[in-house]
Every structure is written in structure tokens, then in C-alpha cells.
Design a protein around this motif. Structure first.
Motif, PDB file in Angstrom:
ATOM      1  N   ALA A  42      -7.381 -77.356 -23.289  1.00 51.20           N
ATOM      2  CA  ALA A  42      -8.737 -77.213 -22.771  1.00 51.20           C
ATOM      3  C   ALA A  42      -9.703 -76.522 -23.729  1.00 51.20           C
ATOM      4  CB  ALA A  42      -8.700 -76.459 -21.440  1.00 51.20           C
ATOM      5  N   TYR A  43      -9.202 -75.752 -24.685  1.00 49.64           N
ATOM      6  CA  TYR A  43     -10.139 -75.001 -25.534  1.00 49.64           C
ATOM      7  C   TYR A  43     -10.178 -75.499 -26.973  1.00 49.64           C
ATOM      8  CZ  TYR A  43      -9.744 -71.656 -21.677  1.00 49.64           C
ATOM      9  OH  TYR A  43      -9.733 -71.069 -20.452  1.00 49.64           O
ATOM     10  N   LYS A  44      -8.978 -75.807 -27.503  1.00 53.00           N
ATOM     11  CA  LYS A  44      -8.905 -76.116 -28.930  1.00 53.00           C
ATOM     12  C   LYS A  44      -9.816 -77.278 -29.341  1.00 53.00           C
ATOM     13  CE  LYS A  44      -5.386 -76.338 -32.483  1.00 53.00           C
ATOM     14  NZ  LYS A  44      -3.967 -76.630 -32.692  1.00 53.00           N
ATOM     15  N   PRO A  45      -9.802 -78.384 -28.570  1.00 53.73           N
ATOM     16  CA  PRO A  45     -10.653 -79.501 -29.008  1.00 53.73           C
ATOM     17  C   PRO A  45     -12.144 -79.171 -28.934  1.00 53.73           C
ATOM     18  CG  PRO A  45      -9.060 -80.189 -27.334  1.00 53.73           C
ATOM     19  CD  PRO A  45      -9.029 -78.710 -27.384  1.00 53.73           C
ATOM     20  N   LEU A  46     -12.485 -78.069 -28.303  1.00 53.88           N
ATOM     21  CA  LEU A  46     -13.901 -77.768 -28.063  1.00 53.88           C
ATOM     22  C   LEU A  46     -14.389 -76.612 -28.914  1.00 53.88           C
ATOM     23  CD1 LEU A  46     -13.723 -78.006 -24.206  1.00 53.88           C
ATOM     24  CD2 LEU A  46     -14.702 -79.669 -25.757  1.00 53.88           C
ATOM     25  N   VAL A  71      -6.448 -70.337 -39.138  1.00 52.36           N
ATOM     26  CA  VAL A  71      -7.318 -69.916 -38.037  1.00 52.36           C
ATOM     27  C   VAL A  71      -6.775 -70.370 -36.686  1.00 52.36           C
ATOM     28  CG1 VAL A  71      -9.615 -70.147 -37.028  1.00 52.36           C
ATOM     29  CG2 VAL A  71      -9.361 -69.821 -39.481  1.00 52.36           C
ATOM     30  N   ASP A  72      -6.347 -71.648 -36.621  1.00 57.59           N
ATOM     31  CA  ASP A  72      -5.858 -72.169 -35.338  1.00 57.59           C
ATOM     32  C   ASP A  72      -4.679 -71.355 -34.826  1.00 57.59           C
ATOM     33  OD1 ASP A  72      -7.647 -74.100 -34.822  1.00 57.59           O
ATOM     34  OD2 ASP A  72      -6.531 -75.705 -35.826  1.00 57.59           O
ATOM     35  N   VAL A  83     -14.677 -67.524 -43.674  1.00 55.59           N
ATOM     36  CA  VAL A  83     -14.162 -66.697 -44.763  1.00 55.59           C
ATOM     37  C   VAL A  83     -12.671 -66.464 -44.572  1.00 55.59           C
ATOM     38  CG1 VAL A  83     -14.309 -64.455 -45.863  1.00 55.59           C
ATOM     39  CG2 VAL A  83     -16.395 -65.621 -45.134  1.00 55.59           C
ATOM     40  N   ALA A  84     -12.260 -66.242 -43.321  1.00 56.07           N
ATOM     41  CA  ALA A  84     -10.840 -66.032 -43.051  1.00 56.07           C
ATOM     42  C   ALA A  84     -10.040 -67.241 -43.515  1.00 56.07           C
ATOM     43  CB  ALA A  84     -10.622 -65.778 -41.563  1.00 56.07           C
ATOM     44  N   ALA A  85     -10.564 -68.431 -43.223  1.00 57.61           N
ATOM     45  CA  ALA A  85      -9.864 -69.645 -43.623  1.00 57.61           C
ATOM     46  C   ALA A  85      -9.784 -69.714 -45.146  1.00 57.61           C
ATOM     47  CB  ALA A  85     -10.584 -70.872 -43.067  1.00 57.61           C
ATOM     48  N   LEU A  86     -10.863 -69.284 -45.813  1.00 60.05           N
ATOM     49  CA  LEU A  86     -10.860 -69.290 -47.276  1.00 60.05           C
ATOM     50  C   LEU A  86      -9.809 -68.339 -47.838  1.00 60.05           C
ATOM     51  CD1 LEU A  86     -14.629 -69.380 -48.218  1.00 60.05           C
ATOM     52  CD2 LEU A  86     -12.912 -71.173 -48.507  1.00 60.05           C
ATOM     53  N   ILE A 109      -6.053 -61.507 -37.076  1.00 61.55           N
ATOM     54  CA  ILE A 109      -6.899 -61.635 -35.883  1.00 61.55           C
ATOM     55  C   ILE A 109      -8.263 -60.997 -36.151  1.00 61.55           C
ATOM     56  CG2 ILE A 109      -7.206 -60.851 -33.496  1.00 61.55           C
ATOM     57  CD1 ILE A 109      -4.229 -61.177 -33.093  1.00 61.55           C
ATOM     58  N   ARG A 110      -8.226 -59.813 -36.771  1.00 62.91           N
ATOM     59  CA  ARG A 110      -9.503 -59.144 -37.021  1.00 62.91           C
ATOM     60  C   ARG A 110     -10.344 -59.935 -38.018  1.00 62.91           C
ATOM     61  NH1 ARG A 110      -8.839 -53.723 -39.093  1.00 62.91           N
ATOM     62  NH2 ARG A 110      -6.666 -54.223 -39.501  1.00 62.91           N
TER      63      ARG A 110
END
Lengths: 565, 402, 366
Positions: free
Chosen positions: C147-151, C250-251, C242-245, C233-234
Motif C-alpha cells: 500500500a505504501y511503497k508504490p506510492l 533507501v527502500d 543524498v542517502a542513496a548517493l 534511518i537517520r
């Protein structure tokens, strides 16, 4: 080669397990057994079987779509595997139920369910039959996938319409009897379901019509668009006129009961139009919208009641402006403390406001004024030139007038300076403010106009019901109204009506499933947001927003992130 | 295109003509003030039920519906016509009651209604039924307002259930005279039923010379009852606490009352909302010795025995709630009146006058039902109200009074 | 002034703000004053005509802390998810319900019937808690995935609606699964009775609730601040891109955040069952809303804020009716405890729009 195909088989296995899980869940919570009591086609098909087979059908179709080669046979293999795998969890349930006493934990795993799942043939034979039926369903789905579109889509509309007619047999047969006597009824219906032959005939007729229409649709559209502009305008006027006439004679067609249902839809649509201004136009998330509905209803009750709590002799019509004004005033009062709050803070504070109003209505503290738990009784129906509007068919026109008025006001507002200010504010408050929009008055106007519509709706509600109790004003109403404008399409006026029909009208017609109403409601909201987040009848602006490229979203996300710093 | 249209119109016309002929020419002239319900030979006499058959109170309504179905089974037929039930749901809410009422009155073949389950649904529904000239007998509405002509009474409304006034007073009498307590507190949960009952209890208790130290309320869905119980303790502490609420809140109140300083020795009491197996589980050991007021269900007699046998036979269980017998009696009152007022043509066609139905039901007197000898007053209170008090002893409800 | 097109003109902004403040400021001050006067007046009246003993006041406070502990544990789930995704996870109350419902039906009931529960109370409780946490986490992860991830990139209202949908779905799913009756949770013999403390007697269950909550809060703080996952998480909460970089998945981090919140809710569920000894399919909804209120009260997005918000809310509900309302002569004051709670929320938010410990968020583009 063999290796890759083994690898690929994971797709149908996975989809089959998901389908099986869904069917298992539906069975374990009792939906299949309860719906099994509702026949669609007499002695042939029940609604329970339809929902049991729906998941394998859909997922087998999806798995056929992912079959590796374009060859029909591999798609059919995929469908078959999906079907068989989907049956496994149910077979496990049957076996478990026959050996253990599952019912002490899961009260809905009843003997009736097991009978339905095994076709009353015992554990082993029943499991085999069930697996066979699921496999056949999977194969059918795969075959359907392989059919050319011109055949598949008429067939599926034929099936869907026939099932829908079967589902609403009782209501349809009542209306048909009212207009054409019992002759047609006996041909079509058998008790509360379709007669098998009639079902077959309907299926064929609808399929043929759908096929015919599918081929002709484009030419008709082309013909219309190639007409000269004057003729086009006439055509549009004619369809509007037809719509108006239809709206006016609707209660005659619908009869008492369906008019009552439509009235309930109208009450909610009216509230939806108000909330649409607050959330849809101005972007202020209000979760306590029921408060104004309650205030309108209680004002009407206190002004007009003939009981001991009534304080004046006003009639419905003379009390109405006061009710609307009082609601609008409360909208203003709520607006003031929350002016500086945004987003989720606003949501929780408005939610709290809704709860405060409900608890106060219920409380012993205000019992001498508004009746506490016992509510207010003896509210007269709206008078009309000496008589009073008692029948739902008559009240319909009051509600219709309210809805039309609210729709007209909303429509004019959305095109006005104020409407554009709201939308600017919805997009970005800071930019809007910098552009010279006074946020204070703009926000307060949104709150109080929205509250006024809701108050109007509440006032009609009180008069329609003739007695009101605090329990009619719970949080669920706020959530329902918010959901209906989102399901219909935010900011869209026809969307509000569509949303109300789906979320208020439909559950009313399917009352016998009330136990699962909120479950289906929840599932509908999720599916809706995943498949069609812009709603069934989106406004033009919103459609553009949601269908435009993804960059906009990332930008919004980035903005939100910055705010978190 | 044109041809299809012509064929269709011809078909529709033919259907209309056929149906008009099929109706037959009735020479009967209805002289009833409101109108008549007619049943052709062989057509079933139709009654409706409007009971809560969905949502959290399902058991209450389903149980009553079973009572009606058994009454139909026992009666078999009325003047040669079978009986058919149209079961609707009152949703236990005002809106639900109104909608169910509209659905029923849109069907002219229905002669009378058994319903509603909940008083909140009964108020708007009785208005719909009354306006349409129908008649309803409720097996389980207990709110005093429904039979009070100054409040919600509408002509055409009757009930076989007791009025809350009776139950509240009975509990007050029991507490004062049997238990000999002089101070009491009452707690309700904002439900119209519990609030009404608690209030009648408190008023009667004071009228009879007792002292109500605290009349207070909790909310539905509350779990932590200790603060409110501490307030009750500080106000008295009372010797007796009456909370006629439902299972969930009642369970919390019962368990937590024993843990609040000052209430360790208070006598606890609730009402029929908590007489069920689920409630017995919910109160657990804390409920031992607790009292419950409710309609006296210690029915006896041959009819009741065969009723219970039929119930077990048909639904595979003992009665699941309280008002099955009241529903059985309500249905039988209706059947008796149909038999009494129906005019029968030679071919077996029945004509039932709606006003005659009403008059007959209000005139019911000395009707021998399972729940006692029923006599209706002019505002529709028909019950032979017997309230009893039971106590949990050794994990079971035991009737102890009167 | 309105002709200046750039939104960055600080002076015009300031002036607009000042103008607003004049009108609304006065009204808001009146609002504050009215509430303050009512509260003070009620309190003085209650204390002058004090029907309660000191011990009873102490009891109110203990009840409030115990109730607040549960709110705090549930509120953490809201706050964690909000901090990371900026969404109200309306379904969080159902995570709380699902775990303890399942554990009660499949474990606690049969264990009590067989006598195992009171023979091995610690072991039983441990198993029950673990199962409750596991089911809550499972429900949370499934909800997040479907319910949340695709959105993730949809406008903010969209996931709110799916969350509401998920909340109804799970409530009625579990109702269908286990039935609509109230399920009793067995009483543990070792937790029966009271412990004397500061002149009053505290229920053993309350002691357990308060101690477990404190342990969980400290543990969570350690998890967020010290561990690698906590740092991820933080980082995601600060800036997803930036976190992904920086190489953070992230997921996965979002899923872990949901799971952490749900695990806390699972524990809160068992504590609830210990104190109130009955469970029900609807038990998550109201505590869920209360916990969300607590999270906002404390400052949404802040973990210590959620804890403090929870304790405050529990205290308002428990002490408020007796302290503020009874003195004003209002009948059935405990009926109005939610009115107090929500009024206090508005009151706090007017003074501190960001909540008690929150960062300055509410007036920003939150």
C-alpha cells in the motif's frame, strides 16, 4: 533451454501462491461462505464462487501475459500452473479443517465453508475437484489472454454485466415489476437471482451489443466531431436537457426505496462538495469535517423540534439559513486557531475538533440543551404549501436543490478570483503569500464556506431523519466524505457525485454484506489509489498534475525533505 | 434500428396487456381507512423483519429473527396461505432504521413488521411505518420514549419487550430491598440504552430512599477505567455500582473496579448487555458474585420446550441472545390478528385491512405467549414485564431474584 | 508590495507576517487566556473542595503514566515513519492490534487452559511477546510493500488514503479471522497484586509496563543513534537522495523503519493485554489515534518527543477530568477526557506549533 524455462516457472508459481493466499484469506474470514448464500444465477453460480475464483482468474491472466514466447501453448501452461498452485493453500485448509479443530481459533472456518470448497464431495474427491476447477479457471484466463482483443473485450463485458445484473436481481426485479407487471420478471428472474436461461441469453445479447459497439464506437465519435460547431452545440444542449429531465423524474423511476438510497447519496454528495472546497480547492486537510454536519443537524433539531428540547417554532425553511450561518461561524472559529498549522498538524487538530463536537453532543454536561445520548426527537419534516415532504420521493427534490446550489456555488467559486487564490495557496502557501494573497481571509473563507455546505447537509439530514443521535456523527463520516472526494477525483464536481454513489450508494444496496463492508471499503481505497490515484472522474487540472512526468513528484519529495531539516 | 424499436415496443405492450389481464377483476371493495393488502389464492402472506443482522450486535438481531422463523414454522399457514418473511437489517442506527423502513413500505404486499432490534433504529422507523399505514411490533426496543406520546410514539408501533423503566426500577428495588444497600453509583457509556437504563435506576433508587453518590459516564472504546472508578470511590465510596453497559467496557470496569482503592468491597451489577458467554469470558474471575438485571428468561411450558427443540434442531445451538421468545410472541400476535381481521373471498383471496390490523394489535389482551400474558396499552407497550436478577456463581449465571 | 515578484524578499514577508499577527494574534491570545482561566479556575475549585486523598491523586498520576507508556510505545511507530517518509501511517494502530490478537488466540488462550502459562510465566510471556512482535512486523511489512511503497512519489494525500484503507482492511480482516467477540487475556498469577510505593500501592502490571517501556525507549534510542542501521534511518530521514548517493538502500531502510515501529507496537500490544486482560479487533483504532495525537503533541518526527507526548497525553486523560472539570461542577467529567486531550493539543500547538520537542516543522512545508 530447459534451465531457463525452469527458472521462468517461478513467475506462475509465485502468482499462483499469491492467488491462493488471497482465496485462502477470503475463505478464512468467512466471506466466501457468506457470499455463497447469495445466488447470482439460480442453482448455477453464487457470489461466493465468483470471489473465490476471482483471484486465480486475474493472476492466471497476469501470469499468461508474462509467458516467455508468444506461443499460445506456453501461456496456457502458465495459466494452468498458476491455477493448480492457487488451489494448494485451499486444499491445505480443507485437510487441516478435517483433522484439527480449527474452529476454536478461526470461527469462520465452518463446516459450511468446507462443504462449499469441496463441493460436498468429501475431503479427497473434493480437493481434486477444487484443484480441477482452479486449473480450468487458470486455463480459461490464459485462453482469454490469447484471444484477439475484438473478441475478448465484448466477452468480458458480457460476463461482467450479466454478473452485475445477477447481483442486483432483487432490486431490478422489483422495479421491473412496478413498470411491466410480473410477466417479464418471471422470464428473467427466479427468486432473488437470474434464471439460468435468462442469464445465458443476457450474456449473449450483451456480448453482441458490446462487440457491435466496440466496432462502431470510433465511427460514431468521428461523425460527432465532424459535425458543424452549431450542431455540436445543439447536441451538447440536448444531452444536458436530457440529463436535467432525467434528474427531475428520477424518483418516479426509482421508487421509494431507491429514492431513499439516492437521498443518502445526495446528503453525502452535499458534504463532499463542501469538503471539496476545503481539501480539493484550498488544500487544507480536514479530518473532522463531520463536526459541521453535526452542528447543522443539531441546529435544525433545536430550532424546529416539537419535543421538549425545541426552542422555537421555526419551520424547516426559516431555520435553514440560521443552521447554515451557525455552521459557517463554527467553520470560522475552527479556522482561527489552526491558521498557522499545516499538513498533518492540521489533520490531527481537525480530527480532534470533530471528536470534541461528538463527545460534547453525547455528554451529560450538555444533556439539558441537546439531549445527550438520547438525542433530539420529533423534528418535523420540511413543510411545503400546507403539506409536508414525507416521502423520500419528495425529499429528493430538497436534497437535489441543495446539491445543485452547492455545485453551482462551487463551480462559480472555482472560476473566480477566490478560487484561483485557493489553488495558488494549495500549490505553495509561501509563494501565494508573496504574490499578495492574504492567507488569513482566504483560508477562513475556505473553512467557513466548506462548513456552510456541510451544515446545510446536516440540517436536511436532521429533518429527513426526524430524530438525531450523537452516534450518527462519528469519525467514520469524516473519513467517508474525504474518501469519496478522493475516489471521485479531487477538485472535480462530478467526481463528488460519482464518489458518493460508489461509497454510499453501493454499500447500501449490498447491505447483507455489511459485516465486510469496511473490509471491502479499505481494499477499494488501496486498489483505487494504486490504480487510479486521480479518481474516477478527475478534474482537468488534477489529471494533468498526476499524469505529468515524474519529475514533479521528485521535486515535491525534495521540498518535503528540505522541510525536515 | 427502427425495426428493433418496433419489435421492442410491441413486446413491452404485449407484456403490459398480459399483466393487466392477469390481475383479474376483484369485486371486493376495500373499506379500510388506510387500505388493504390483498393476497391472491396461493400467494404467501408476507411479513417483514427489520432486525440488526450485521455489525457488532448481530447476535441480538439474528436470535430474534430465528424466533420469527420458528413462529412461521409452527403456524405453517394462515387461512390457507403460506407465510413468507422478508428479512431486512436495521443496522442498529437511526439511518439504518429509516432506510430499512423505506424498503419495507415500498413493498405493498407486506402486512406487518417484526422489528426493530435497536431503539435508536426504532425511532425513525416507527415514523416511516406509521406514515405509510403499516404496523410494527418490536421484540427488543426498550427505550421509554418509543411508547411515550409526548416523545417518539407513532401510531402503528407496538412492542413485546419490556420498557426500560421496569428494568431500572427492578434493579433499584433489588439493591435496596434484597441487598440492603443504601448508597449506589451508576455509570453509563453514552449509548442511549445504557444511559436511559442507568438514569431510570438512579432516579428510582433515590425515589425509594437510597442515595446516589455519583452518576457518571465513560466512553465507548475506553480501556482505562481506573480514573473514573477512583472518582466514584472518592465520591462515596458507594456500596453498589450499576453499569448497564456492553461486554467490552463492562469487562474493563469489572476487572479494574477490584483494583481501585475504596471499591474492593463494592457490589457490582450490570444489565442484559452483559449476559452472554463472551461477557462471562470477559469478566473472568473478577465477575464472580456480580449481579445482572435482565428480562426473566426462565420461561416454561410446553410451547417453550418445543420452541427450544426447534431452535436447536434448526440452527444447531441454544438461543444465542435474549429476545428470541419476544420475537416469537410478536410474530404470533401478528398472525393471530391477520387471521382475525382478514376477509376471505370464495376463491381464497385474502384482504387484510391495515387500520383493522392496527386496531386488532392494540386490542390484544390476555395473549398467551412464551414471555407471559401480553396485553397492549394504547401506546403499544404489550410486554408482561418480568425482570429477574442473576448472579455469577462458579462461572455461571444463576437466577437468584425474584 | 504585492508587485514584488520574488518570494525571497524577506522584508515583505516579515511585514505580511506582522500584519497577520495583529488580527489573529489577539484572537489566539483570547483563546489561550480562556483556556488558562478555565484550567486555573477548575483546578483551584477542585483543590478547595478536594474530594480526593493524596493517595488518590497519586493513583491518578500512576494510571496516567501507565496509560501514557502505551501511548508512547505506539507513538514511536508514527514518529519514526513520519520522520522518514513524511506520511501519517494511519494503519499503525492495526499493527498494534494484529500482533496481540494473534498471540492471544493462538498462544495465551491455550497456554492458560493447559496451565502452562502460570507454570512458566516468564517463558510464556517471552514467547507471546515474540510472536506478537513477529505478527505486527509481518503485517507492517506487507502493508508497506503493497500500500505504501508504490506510492512513494505520489502527492501526500494519496498514501494517507491508502493508510486509512489499510487500517479498515486489517481491522475487519482480523475480525473475520478471529470473530467479533472480546477475547479474554489470562491473568498471570505472578503479576497479580500490588507493590507499596511512596505511600500508595502500585499494581504489579503497571510496574511492568513502566519498566518495559523505559527499557524499550532506551534500547530504541541506542538502536537509532549507535547502530549502523539506525544511522541509515537517520540519513534517509535527512535526505533520501543524498542517502542513496552514499550507498544506503533507501527502500530497505524504509522497510526496516516500518518494522521497528511495528515491533514496538507489538510489545505495546502485549503490555496492553497484561494490564487490561482483554483484546478485541477494534482495540487498535482509538489508541492509534491517541498515539498519533501524542506524537504530534511531542513533536512529530522526534523519538523522545513521542515518548514525552505519550506521557503527557496519558496524564491529561487521567488527571485532567478530576483536576480541571470536577471543580467546575461538570457532570460525568471522565466522559470529556478526550475533549481535554484534544484541547490541550491545540493549546500546546498554538504556543509551540512544532510540538513540545519538535523541530520547527509545522509552519514549514511539512
Amino acid at each position: 533451454m530447459a534451465k531457463t524455462s525452469m527458472n521462468d516457472l517461478r513467475i506462475p508459481l509465485r502468482l499462483g501462491l499469491i492467488a491462493g493466499g488471497i482465496s485462502l484469506g477470503l475463505s478464512a474470514i468467512g466471506m466466501v461462505a457468506l457470499f455463497g448464500q447469495r445466488e447470482l444465477v439460480t442453482n448455477v453460480l453464487t457470489l461466493g464462487e465468483v470471489i473465490l475464483l476471482a483471484a486465480p482468474l486475474l493472476l492466471a491472466y497476469m501470469s499468461a501475459r508474462q509467458a516467455p514466447e508468444a506461443k499460445a501453448i506456453s501461456a496456457i501452461l502458465y495459466g494452468l500452473i498458476t491455477g493448480i498452485v492457487a488451489a494448494l493453500p485451499l486444499v491445505a485448509l480443507i485437510v487441516a479443517a478435517s483433522t484439527l479443530d480449527l474452529r476454536q481459533f478461526l470461527p469462520n472456518v465452518s463446516p459450511a465453508l468446507i462443504e462449499l470448497l469441496t463441493f460436498n464431495q468429501g475431503v479427497i474427491a473434493g480437493s481434486l475437484i477444487l484443484t480441477g476447477v482452479f486449473a480450468a479457471t487458470g486455463v480459461l484466463a490464459a485462453i482469454a489472454y490469447n484471444l484477439p482483443d475484438q473478441i475478448r473485450s465484448p466477452l468480458s463485458s458480457g460476463l461482467l454485466w450479466t454478473l452485475t445484473i445477477g447481483l442486483f436481481s432483487e432490486i431490478l426485479s422489483n422495479r421491473l415489476r412496478a413498470f411491466f407487471g410480473s410477466g417479464i420478471n418471471q422470464i428473467l428472474f427466479d427468486g432473488k437471482a437470474l434464471n439460468p436461461f435468462a442469464a445465458l441469453a443476457l450474456f449473449i445479447v450483451i456480448t453482441v451489443i458490446a462487440a457491435f459497439w466496440g466496432r462502431r464506437k470510433e465511427t460514431v465519435q468521428e461523425q460527432i466531431s465532424s459535425l458543424p460547431p452549431a450542431r455540436q452545440r445543439n447536441l451538447r444542449l440536448a444531452s444536458i436537457a436530457a440529463g436535467v429531465v432525467l434528474l427531475l423524474i428520477l424518483p418516479l423511476i426509482l421508487g421509494t426505496y431507491l429514492s431513499e438510497v439516492i437521498n443518502n447519496v445526495g446528503i453525502f454528495a452535499l458534504m463532499g462538495l463542501g469538503l471539496n472546497i476545503v481539501v480539493g480547492f484550498a488544500g487544507l486537510l480536514d479530518l473532522g469535517y463531520v463536526a459541521f454536519f453535526a452542528i447543522g443537524a443539531y441546529s435544525m433539531a433545536v430550532f424546529t423540534s416539537n419535543g421538549s428540547l425545541g426552542i422555537s417554532d421555526l419551520t424547516f425553511w426559516s431555520a435553514l439559513p440560521f443552521c447554515v450561518a451557525i455552521s459557517a461561524f463554527f467553520g470560522l472559529m475552527l479556522g482561527l486557531p489552526v491558521l498557522r498549522m499545516r499538513g498533518d498538524y492540521l489533520a490531527i487538530v481537525t480530527l480532534g475538533f470533530g471528536e470534541i463536537i461528538r463527545i460534547l453532543a453525547l455528554s451529560d454536561m450538555l444533556k439539558p440543551v441537546i439531549g445527550g445520548a438520547q438525542g433530539i426527537l420529533q423534528i418535523p419534516k420540511p413543510p411545503f404549501f400546507g403539506t409536508s415532504l414525507v416521502q423520500p420521493e419528495q425529499l429528493y427534490y430538497v436534497i437535489l436543490a441543495g446539491c445543485l446550489l452547492a455545485a453551482f456555488v462551487s463551480w462559480r467559486l472555482s472560476e473566480s478570483r477566490l478560487g484561483r487564490q485557493w489553488m495558488a495557496m494549495r500549490e505553495d502557501e509561501d509563494v501565494a503569500e508573496a504574490m499578495g494573497i492574504t492567507l488569513v481571509s482566504t483560508k477562513l473563507l475556505a473553512f467557513s464556506i466548506g462548513a456552510a455546505f456541510s451544515g446545510l447537509s446536516g440540517a436536511i439530514f436532521a429533518s429527513k431523519l426526524t430524530s438525531i443521535f450523537p452516534h450518527s456523527f462519528n469519525l467514520l463520516i469524516s473519513i467517508n466524505v474525504l474518501s469519496l472526494i478522493i475516489v471521485g477525483g479531487m477538485g472535480s464536481l462530478p467526481g463528488v457525485v460519482v464518489g458518493a454513489l460508489i461509497l454510499v450508494g453501493l454499500p447500501e444496496l449490498l447491505r447483507e454484506f455489511a459485516e465486510y463492508r469496511l473490509l471491502m471499503y479499505g481494499a477499494l481505497l488501496i486498489v483505487m489509489m494504486l490504480m487510479k490515484p486521480e479518481g474516477f472522474w478527475p478534474s482537468a487540472v488534477r489529471r494533468r498534475e498526476l499524469r505529468s512526468d515524474e519529475d514533479d513528484f521528485t521535486e515535491a519529495g525534495a521540498l518535503a525533505n528540505e522541510a525536515g531539516d | 434500428m427502427k425495426r428493433t424499436f418496433i419489435v421492442l415496443s410491441a413486446l413491452i405492450l404485449a407484456a403490459l396487456v398480459l399483466s393487466a389481464c392477469g390481475g383479474g377483476a376483484a369485486e371486493f371493495v376495500c373499506e379500510d381507512e388506510i387500505g388493504c393488502v390483498d393476497y391472491a389464492p396461493g400467494d404467501p402472506v408476507r411479513i417483514a423483519s427489520a432486525l440488526v443482522i450485521s455489525g457488532p450486535n448481530t447476535d441480538l438481531g439474528t436470535d430474534s429473527q430465528y424466533g420469527v422463523e420458528i413462529a412461521m414454522e409452527f403456524r405453517e399457514e394462515i387461512l390457507g396461505h403460506p407465510i413468507e418473511l422478508q428479512a431486512e437489517d436495521d443496522g442498529c442506527s437511526a439511518e439504518g432504521g429509516q432506510t430499512a423502513g423505506q424498503k419495507i413500505v415500498s413493498d405493498p404486499s407486506i402486512v406487518a413488521v417484526v422489528g426493530t432490534s435497536c431503539s435508536g433504529a426504532g425511532v425513525p422507523m416507527s415514523q416511516v411505518i406509521s406514515d405509510a399505514g403499516y404496523v410494527m411490533v418490536s421484540p427488543s426496543n426498550t427505550a421509554p420514549s418509543l411508547t411515550d406520546p409526548d416523545q417518539a410514539f407513532n401510531p402503528g408501533y407496538l412492542r413485546t419487550a419490556h420498557n426500560d423503566k421496569v428494568q431500572g426500577r427492578a434493579m433499584a428495588t433489588f439493591a435496596l430491598e434484597e441487598l440492603g444497600v443504601t448508597t449506589a453509583a451508576a455509570i453509563h457509556d453514552g449509548d442511549p440504552y445504557t444511559e436511559g437504563l442507568a438514569r431510570v435506576f438512579a432516579d428510582s433508587f433515590e425515589e425509594m430512599g437510597g442515595t446516589i453518590v455519583d452518576f457518571t459516564a465513560v466512553n465507548k472504546g475506553d480501556t482505562d477505567m481506573r480514573p473514573v472508578l477512583t472518582s466514584v470511590a472518592a465520591a462515596g465510596p458507594p456500596e453498589f455500582i450499576y453499569y448497564p453497559v456492553f461486554t467490552a467496557e463492562g469487562g474493563f470496569l469489572t476487572k479494574q473496579a477490584k483494583e481501585v482503592a475504596g471499591l474492593e468491597d463494592a457490589t457490582l451489577a450490570a444489565a442484559d448487555g452483559m449476559i452472554s458467554d463472551a461477557a462471562l469470558d470477559a469478566v473472568g474471575e473478577a465477575g464472580e458474585g456480580m449481579y445482572f438485571s435482565g428480562p426473566d428468561l426462565s420461561f416454561s411450558g410446553a410451547i417453550y420446550e418445543s420452541f427450544i427443540a426447534a431452535y436447536n434442531d434448526k440452527y444447531g445451538t441454544d438461543p444465542i441472545s435474549v429476545f428470541h421468545a419476544h420475537a416469537f410472541d410478536a410474530a404470533n400476535m401478528i398472525f393471530d390478528c391477520v387471521e382475525e381481521v382478514a376477509l376471505q373471498d370464495e376463491d381464497g383471496t385474502l384482504h387484510v385491512g391495515r387500520q383493522a390490523m392496527r386496531d386488532c394489535l392494540y386490542a390484544t389482551s390476555g395473549f398467551q405467549g412464551i414471555t407471559g400474558t401480553l396485553t397492549c396499552d394504547e401506546f403499544g407497550d404489550c410486554a408482561d414485564p418480568k425482570i429477574s436478577v442473576s448472579q455469577i456463581q462458579g462461572g455461571e449465571y444463576v437466577r437468584i431474584w425474584p | 508590495m504585492e508587485l514584488i515578484p520574488t518570494p525571497l524578499n524577506a522584508e515583505s514577508e516579515m511585514r505580511a507576517k506582522l500584519q497577520d499577527t495583529d488580527i489573529i494574534g489577539i484572537i489566539l491570545w483570547i483563546f489561550r487566556a480562556v483556556i488558562l482561566v478555565l484550567v486555573v479556575w477548575g483546578t483551584i475549585a477542585a483543590l478547595l473542595d478536594n474530594p480526593y486523598s493524596t493517595r488518590q491523586w497519586l493513583d491518578f498520576i500512576v494510571f496516567g503514566i501507565a496509560q501514557g507508556s502505551m501511548y508512547a510505545l505506539i507513538a514511536i511507530g508514527y514518529t519514526l515513519v513520519y520522520g522518514v517518509l513524511f506520511m501519517i501511517n494511519f494503519a499503525h494502530g492495526e499493527f498494534f492490534m494484529s500482533g496481540v490478537m494473534t498471540a492471544t488466540v493462538f498462544l495465551a488462550g491455550p497456554m492458560a487452559a493447559s496451565g502452562f502459562l502460570n507454570r512458566n510465566p516468564i517463558l510464556s510471556l517471552l514467547i507471546i511477546t515474540l510472536v506478537s512482535m513477529a505478527v505486527s512486523v509481518l503485517v507492517a511489512v506487507v502493508t508497506e510493500r503493497i500500500a505504501y511503497k508504490p506510492l512513494r512519489k505520489a502527492p501526500r494525500l494519496v498514501p494517507l488514503i491508502t493508510a486509512i484503507g489499510a487500517s479498515f482492511f486489517w481491522q475487519y480482516f482480523f475480525r473475520g479471522l478471529f470473530g467479533s467477540e472480546v477475547k479474554p487475556f489470562p491473568q498471570l498469577e505472578i503479576l497479580t497484586g500490588t507493590i507499596p510505593f511512596l505511600g500508595t500501592d502500585i499494581l504489579k502490571t503497571h510496574v511492568v509496563v513502566i519498566i518495559v517501556t523505559i527499557i524499550m525507549l532506551v534500547g530504541l534510542n541506542f538502536f537509532i543513534m549507535r547502530t549502523k542501521i539506525g544511522k541509515a534511518i537517520r540519513a534517509v530521514a535527512e535526505d533520501k537522495d543524498v542517502a542513496a548517493l552514499m550507498g544506503i538502500d533507501v527502500d530497505r531502510t524504509v522497510t526496516i523503519t516500518f518494522a521497528t515501529g511495528a515491533a514496538m507496537a507489538g510489545v505495546a500490544g502485549v503490555l496492553f493485554a497484561l494490564v487490561f486482560r482483554q483484546v478485541h479487533f477494534f482495540m487498535g483504532f482509538i489508541p492509534g489515534i491517541k498515539a498519533f495525537t501524542a506524537a504530534v503533541l511531542g513533536g512529530i518526527g522526534s523519538v523522545p518527543g513521542a515518548a514525552i507526548g505519550g506521557f503527557f497525553l496519558g496524564m491529561f486523560e487521567s488527571v485532567g477530568p478530576a483536576l480541571f472539570l470536577e471543580g467546575l461542577g461538570i457532570p460525568a467529567p471522565h466522559q470529556l477526557k478526550d475533549v481535554i486531550a484534544f484541547t490541550m493539543l491545540v493549546f500546546v500547538l498554538i504556543f509551540r506549533p512544532q510540538g513540545i520537542l519538535g523541530e520547527r516543522l509545522s509552519e514549514e512545508k511539512a
